[in-house]
Design a protein around this motif. Structure first.
Motif, PDB file in Angstrom:
ATOM      1  N   ALA A 150      56.789  10.200  33.854  1.00 50.25           N
ATOM      2  CA  ALA A 150      56.405   9.265  34.909  1.00 50.25           C
ATOM      3  C   ALA A 150      56.320   9.965  36.257  1.00 50.25           C
ATOM      4  CB  ALA A 150      57.411   8.117  34.974  1.00 50.25           C
ATOM      5  N   VAL A 151      57.325  10.754  36.584  1.00 48.38           N
ATOM      6  CA  VAL A 151      57.348  11.427  37.887  1.00 48.38           C
ATOM      7  C   VAL A 151      56.250  12.482  37.975  1.00 48.38           C
ATOM      8  CG1 VAL A 151      58.716  12.900  39.417  1.00 48.38           C
ATOM      9  CG2 VAL A 151      59.791  10.961  38.270  1.00 48.38           C
ATOM     10  N   LEU A 152      56.058  13.248  36.905  1.00 48.53           N
ATOM     11  CA  LEU A 152      55.007  14.273  36.893  1.00 48.53           C
ATOM     12  C   LEU A 152      53.629  13.662  37.125  1.00 48.53           C
ATOM     13  CD1 LEU A 152      55.829  16.770  33.985  1.00 48.53           C
ATOM     14  CD2 LEU A 152      55.553  17.312  36.409  1.00 48.53           C
ATOM     15  N   LEU A 153      53.337  12.601  36.364  1.00 44.46           N
ATOM     16  CA  LEU A 153      52.027  11.961  36.505  1.00 44.46           C
ATOM     17  C   LEU A 153      51.863  11.322  37.879  1.00 44.46           C
ATOM     18  CD1 LEU A 153      50.896  10.155  33.224  1.00 44.46           C
ATOM     19  CD2 LEU A 153      49.605  11.768  34.610  1.00 44.46           C
ATOM     20  N   ALA A 154      52.921  10.666  38.361  1.00 43.30           N
ATOM     21  CA  ALA A 154      52.846  10.018  39.677  1.00 43.30           C
ATOM     22  C   ALA A 154      52.598  11.042  40.776  1.00 43.30           C
ATOM     23  CB  ALA A 154      54.135   9.243  39.950  1.00 43.30           C
ATOM     24  N   ARG A 155      53.321  12.163  40.741  1.00 44.89           N
ATOM     25  CA  ARG A 155      53.123  13.232  41.736  1.00 44.89           C
ATOM     26  C   ARG A 155      51.695  13.768  41.686  1.00 44.89           C
ATOM     27  NH1 ARG A 155      56.910  16.625  44.021  1.00 44.89           N
ATOM     28  NH2 ARG A 155      55.512  18.360  43.533  1.00 44.89           N
ATOM     29  N   THR A 156      51.230  14.021  40.465  1.00 45.42           N
ATOM     30  CA  THR A 156      49.914  14.636  40.303  1.00 45.42           C
ATOM     31  C   THR A 156      48.801  13.698  40.745  1.00 45.42           C
ATOM     32  OG1 THR A 156      50.765  15.899  38.420  1.00 45.42           O
ATOM     33  CG2 THR A 156      48.386  15.754  38.649  1.00 45.42           C
ATOM     34  N   VAL A 157      48.881  12.439  40.311  1.00 43.86           N
ATOM     35  CA  VAL A 157      47.857  11.460  40.676  1.00 43.86           C
ATOM     36  C   VAL A 157      47.877  11.196  42.176  1.00 43.86           C
ATOM     37  CG1 VAL A 157      47.176   9.047  40.407  1.00 43.86           C
ATOM     38  CG2 VAL A 157      47.805  10.386  38.401  1.00 43.86           C
ATOM     39  N   GLU A 158      49.062  11.164  42.768  1.00 43.79           N
ATOM     40  CA  GLU A 158      49.183  10.906  44.213  1.00 43.79           C
ATOM     41  C   GLU A 158      48.505  11.985  45.040  1.00 43.79           C
ATOM     42  OE1 GLU A 158      50.491   8.675  47.593  1.00 43.79           O
ATOM     43  OE2 GLU A 158      50.293   8.204  45.445  1.00 43.79           O
ATOM     44  N   ARG A 159      48.506  13.203  44.546  1.00 41.76           N
ATOM     45  CA  ARG A 159      47.843  14.295  45.268  1.00 41.76           C
ATOM     46  C   ARG A 159      46.341  14.064  45.387  1.00 41.76           C
ATOM     47  NH1 ARG A 159      49.236  20.173  43.171  1.00 41.76           N
ATOM     48  NH2 ARG A 159      47.679  20.560  44.789  1.00 41.76           N
ATOM     49  N   HIS A 160      45.780  13.405  44.406  1.00 40.77           N
ATOM     50  CA  HIS A 160      44.329  13.175  44.402  1.00 40.77           C
ATOM     51  C   HIS A 160      43.949  11.820  44.989  1.00 40.77           C
ATOM     52  CE1 HIS A 160      43.307  16.774  42.049  1.00 40.77           C
ATOM     53  NE2 HIS A 160      44.423  16.542  41.370  1.00 40.77           N
ATOM     54  N   HIS A 161      44.835  10.834  44.842  1.00 36.51           N
ATOM     55  CA  HIS A 161      44.525   9.482  45.322  1.00 36.51           C
ATOM     56  C   HIS A 161      45.788   8.858  45.914  1.00 36.51           C
ATOM     57  CE1 HIS A 161      40.537   9.483  43.474  1.00 36.51           C
ATOM     58  NE2 HIS A 161      41.097   9.982  42.393  1.00 36.51           N
ATOM     59  N   LYS A 162      45.857   8.836  47.218  1.00 38.92           N
ATOM     60  CA  LYS A 162      47.037   8.295  47.893  1.00 38.92           C
ATOM     61  C   LYS A 162      47.242   6.827  47.518  1.00 38.92           C
ATOM     62  CE  LYS A 162      48.137  11.998  50.177  1.00 38.92           C
ATOM     63  NZ  LYS A 162      49.392  12.718  49.849  1.00 38.92           N
ATOM     64  N   GLY A 163      48.480   6.490  47.235  1.00 37.09           N
ATOM     65  CA  GLY A 163      48.819   5.106  46.920  1.00 37.09           C
ATOM     66  C   GLY A 163      48.865   4.788  45.446  1.00 37.09           C
ATOM     67  N   VAL A 164      48.327   5.685  44.587  1.00 33.93           N
ATOM     68  CA  VAL A 164      48.295   5.406  43.150  1.00 33.93           C
ATOM     69  C   VAL A 164      49.608   5.801  42.482  1.00 33.93           C
ATOM     70  CG1 VAL A 164      47.059   5.836  40.982  1.00 33.93           C
ATOM     71  CG2 VAL A 164      45.793   5.722  43.128  1.00 33.93           C
ATOM     72  N   GLY A 165      50.293   6.806  43.030  1.00 31.11           N
ATOM     73  CA  GLY A 165      51.506   7.308  42.401  1.00 31.11           C
ATOM     74  C   GLY A 165      52.562   6.247  42.162  1.00 31.11           C
ATOM     75  N   ARG A 166      52.757   5.371  43.126  1.00 32.08           N
ATOM     76  CA  ARG A 166      53.785   4.328  42.968  1.00 32.08           C
ATOM     77  C   ARG A 166      53.431   3.361  41.851  1.00 32.08           C
ATOM     78  NH1 ARG A 166      52.883  -0.051  47.777  1.00 32.08           N
ATOM     79  NH2 ARG A 166      50.613  -0.103  47.707  1.00 32.08           N
ATOM     80  N   TRP A 167      52.131   3.127  41.647  1.00 32.91           N
ATOM     81  CA  TRP A 167      51.721   2.238  40.564  1.00 32.91           C
ATOM     82  C   TRP A 167      51.906   2.907  39.203  1.00 32.91           C
ATOM     83  CZ3 TRP A 167      51.519  -2.603  41.660  1.00 32.91           C
ATOM     84  CH2 TRP A 167      51.117  -3.024  42.933  1.00 32.91           C
ATOM     85  N   VAL A 168      51.784   4.225  39.163  1.00 28.34           N
ATOM     86  CA  VAL A 168      52.071   4.947  37.921  1.00 28.34           C
ATOM     87  C   VAL A 168      53.541   4.752  37.540  1.00 28.34           C
ATOM     88  CG1 VAL A 168      52.223   7.216  36.828  1.00 28.34           C
ATOM     89  CG2 VAL A 168      50.257   6.665  38.274  1.00 28.34           C
ATOM     90  N   LEU A 169      54.425   4.885  38.531  1.00 26.48           N
ATOM     91  CA  LEU A 169      55.846   4.668  38.283  1.00 26.48           C
ATOM     92  C   LEU A 169      56.102   3.240  37.794  1.00 26.48           C
ATOM     93  CD1 LEU A 169      57.439   6.415  41.405  1.00 26.48           C
ATOM     94  CD2 LEU A 169      57.284   7.307  39.074  1.00 26.48           C
ATOM     95  N   ALA A 170      55.454   2.274  38.423  1.00 26.51           N
ATOM     96  CA  ALA A 170      55.633   0.876  38.028  1.00 26.51           C
ATOM     97  C   ALA A 170      55.151   0.636  36.596  1.00 26.51           C
ATOM     98  CB  ALA A 170      54.895  -0.038  38.998  1.00 26.51           C
ATOM     99  N   ALA A 171      54.024   1.247  36.236  1.00 24.68           N
ATOM    100  CA  ALA A 171      53.489   1.067  34.880  1.00 24.68           C
ATOM    101  C   ALA A 171      54.447   1.622  33.835  1.00 24.68           C
ATOM    102  CB  ALA A 171      52.123   1.752  34.769  1.00 24.68           C
ATOM    103  N   PHE A 172      55.001   2.801  34.096  1.00 22.94           N
ATOM    104  CA  PHE A 172      55.969   3.380  33.169  1.00 22.94           C
ATOM    105  C   PHE A 172      57.214   2.505  33.062  1.00 22.94           C
ATOM    106  CE2 PHE A 172      53.635   7.336  33.077  1.00 22.94           C
ATOM    107  CZ  PHE A 172      54.041   7.940  31.889  1.00 22.94           C
ATOM    108  N   ALA A 173      57.681   2.003  34.201  1.00 23.26           N
ATOM    109  CA  ALA A 173      58.897   1.186  34.203  1.00 23.26           C
ATOM    110  C   ALA A 173      58.721  -0.074  33.362  1.00 23.26           C
ATOM    111  CB  ALA A 173      59.270   0.815  35.632  1.00 23.26           C
ATOM    112  N   LEU A 174      57.548  -0.681  33.420  1.00 20.39           N
ATOM    113  CA  LEU A 174      57.287  -1.933  32.717  1.00 20.39           C
ATOM    114  C   LEU A 174      56.883  -1.736  31.257  1.00 20.39           C
ATOM    115  CD1 LEU A 174      55.278  -3.734  35.537  1.00 20.39           C
ATOM    116  CD2 LEU A 174      57.521  -4.426  34.670  1.00 20.39           C
ATOM    117  N   CYS A 175      56.708  -0.499  30.846  1.00 22.91           N
ATOM    118  CA  CYS A 175      56.122  -0.214  29.536  1.00 22.91           C
ATOM    119  C   CYS A 175      57.180  -0.165  28.436  1.00 22.91           C
ATOM    120  CB  CYS A 175      55.366   1.113  29.590  1.00 22.91           C
ATOM    121  SG  CYS A 175      54.544   1.524  28.038  1.00 22.91           S
ATOM    122  N   PRO A 176      57.266  -1.180  27.592  1.00 22.74           N
ATOM    123  CA  PRO A 176      58.234  -1.153  26.485  1.00 22.74           C
ATOM    124  C   PRO A 176      57.821  -0.205  25.371  1.00 22.74           C
ATOM    125  CG  PRO A 176      56.881  -3.113  26.331  1.00 22.74           C
ATOM    126  CD  PRO A 176      56.480  -2.427  27.615  1.00 22.74           C
TER     127      PRO A 176
END
Length: 443
Positions: free
Chosen positions: A112-138
């Motif tokens: 989650a952190v790796l993807l959020a960091r990487t995506v955030e570098r390319h698109h500001k504001g998306v990283g936090r949603w990556v974290l949220a998606a992982f958190a909600l994912c059963p």
């Protein structure tokens, strides 16, 4: 705290999330994972039991073997990555599944952190949603408690894609190739992902064609160097080329030629496997399958391959049609089909059991739909995130002729799906914010 004074805490681990957002995500992730642990009645059996046996035997004999007693003959049936991982955990913490699950939950958090960091570098504001998606994912959570290779393979593929998006020049191709090689040693199907990804760069990458060819070659060679020691080991045992494992390609092709749902195969408590009557084109085929059903793969797999080719020649349109009918099963579903829900709280067929299954199906469908939107946006905008589509497209193509009736087969690629879903959510929330701001200005 205002946005102006919050800038010092808005970039936790480089994910673009504020401390408050990160805290809520962490709490949500823990709650979801505890709920999954409570509702799932997990037992180490079937593939999980085989992995466990290989790991314990590796520790005791130093050999990758499936033999139950001496002599412990080395096996090439399964890739070595996951048994080696289990053996490492057992060597440090003892033979405790809880230790494995703890490490695998750590892998999920790292993904989650790796993807959020990487995506955030390319698109500001998306990283936090990556974290949220992982958190909600059963679905990510349930495979973290399973003694199966999906979790380990997912972190390796995630790291490979993050390296691809984060690095440039030769480092990009060297590290990505090496990580693809490691992922292949966990699940051998990804051996074909290496040339597939290299071909995608050759076709859609930047720079001169000659340079792209050299870069693609470097990626492939780095992956091959990681896999090579195991290939040499196999050659010394079998005296033939077996890059990763012998596996059961023939069985997967044969079942993929007639199967359209999981209900057409039943495993009885006795261990016997029963196929739907439509599995056999005639009595002769039924007899041939019965003769090799208990044989080792080296004996049975050639028979399955031959029968698949005969079926494909006899009814090509029907076989290919079944492939496409089966494609949605790779992605759509509850993703909990191989896991039993706790019989006390959620007895099979009860109202609460059905509600949980519907909720899981709906959540997975939502993630898939958002990922389709995010993937389309990334492709249209020529975002770097479009490279996340390559392994997803690969999964569709490589599993097309195989018995891909379980969501499990696409699970190692689910982090990429979550990242694209987060990209779609960020785009939607941004547009909504702009519309609301415009209304306030107009009023």
């Amino acid at each position: 705290m205002s946005d102006a004074t919050d800038t010092s805490v808005r970039d936790v681990f480089g994910t673009g999330a504020s401390r408050r957002w990160f805290a809520w995500v962490a709490v949500t992730a823990i709650v979801v994972r505890v709920l999954v642990w409570v509702i799932v009645d997990y037992h180490v059996r079937a593939d999980a039991a085989r992995y466990d046996e290989m790991a314990t035997r590796l520790l005791s004999t130093g050999t990758f073997s499936l033999s139950d007693s001496p002599p412990f003959e080395p096996t090439m049936y399964r890739p070595p990555g996951y048994p080696a991982f289990l053996a490492t955990v057992y060597a440090v913490a003892g033979h405790h599944f809880a230790a494995v699950r703890l490490v695998q939950h750590g892998f999920s958090a790292l993904s989650a952190v790796l993807l959020a960091r990487t995506v955030e570098r390319h698109h500001k504001g998306v990283g936090r949603w990556v974290l949220a998606a992982f958190a909600l994912c059963p679905f990510d959570a349930v495979y973290a408690i399973a003694i199966l290779s999906e979790n380990l393979c997912a972190i390796l593929l995630t790291a490979a894609l993050c390296a691809w998006l984060a690095f440039d020049r030769w480092k990009r191709f060297v590290i990505t190739g090496a990580l693809f090689g490691l992922a292949t040693l966990v699940r051998d199907v990804h051996l074909a992902l290496i040339p597939f990804f290299a071909a995608a760069w050759l076709a859609f990458g930047a720079g001169a064609v000659k340079r792209r060819f050299v870069e693609s070659t470097v990626l492939g060679l780095c992956a091959a160097l990681v896999i090579a020691p195991w290939t040499v080991r196999n050659a010394s045992i079998a005296h033939k080329l077996v890059p990763v494992s012998e596996g059961r390609l023939g069985f997967s092709l044969w079942t993929g030629g007639w199967l359209t749902s999981a209900s057409q195969i039943r495993d009885l408590p006795s261990g016997e496997r029963v196929f739907d009557p439509r599995a056999y084109r005639n009595d002769a085929e039924r007899a041939q399958i019965a003769a090799v059903s208990s044989a080792v793969p080296a004996v049975s797999d050639p028979v399955y391959k031959r029968l698949f080719i005969e079926r494909l020649r006899a009814e090509p349109a029907k076989v290919v049609g079944r492939w496409f009918v089966r494609v949605p099963l790779l992605w759509m579903g509850t993703r909990f089909d191989i896991f039993d829900l706790h019989p006390r709280a959620l007895p099979y067929g009860s109202i609460q059991w059905k509600l949980v299954k519907v909720a899981l199906f709906g959540l997975n469908a939502l993630f898939v739909a958002l990922a389709l939107v995010g993937g389309a946006l990334a492709w249209r905008r020529r975002s770097e995130l479009r490279w996340l589509l390559v392994p997803l497209a690969f999964a569709v193509l490589v599993y097309l002729p195989l018995n891909s009736f379980e969501n499990r087969y696409s699970q190692p690629l689910y982090p990429m799906l979550l990242a694209l879903a987060a990209y779609a959510v960020q785009g939607g929330s941004q547009r909504l914010g702009e519309r609301l701001a415009a209304r306030r200005t107009a009023s």
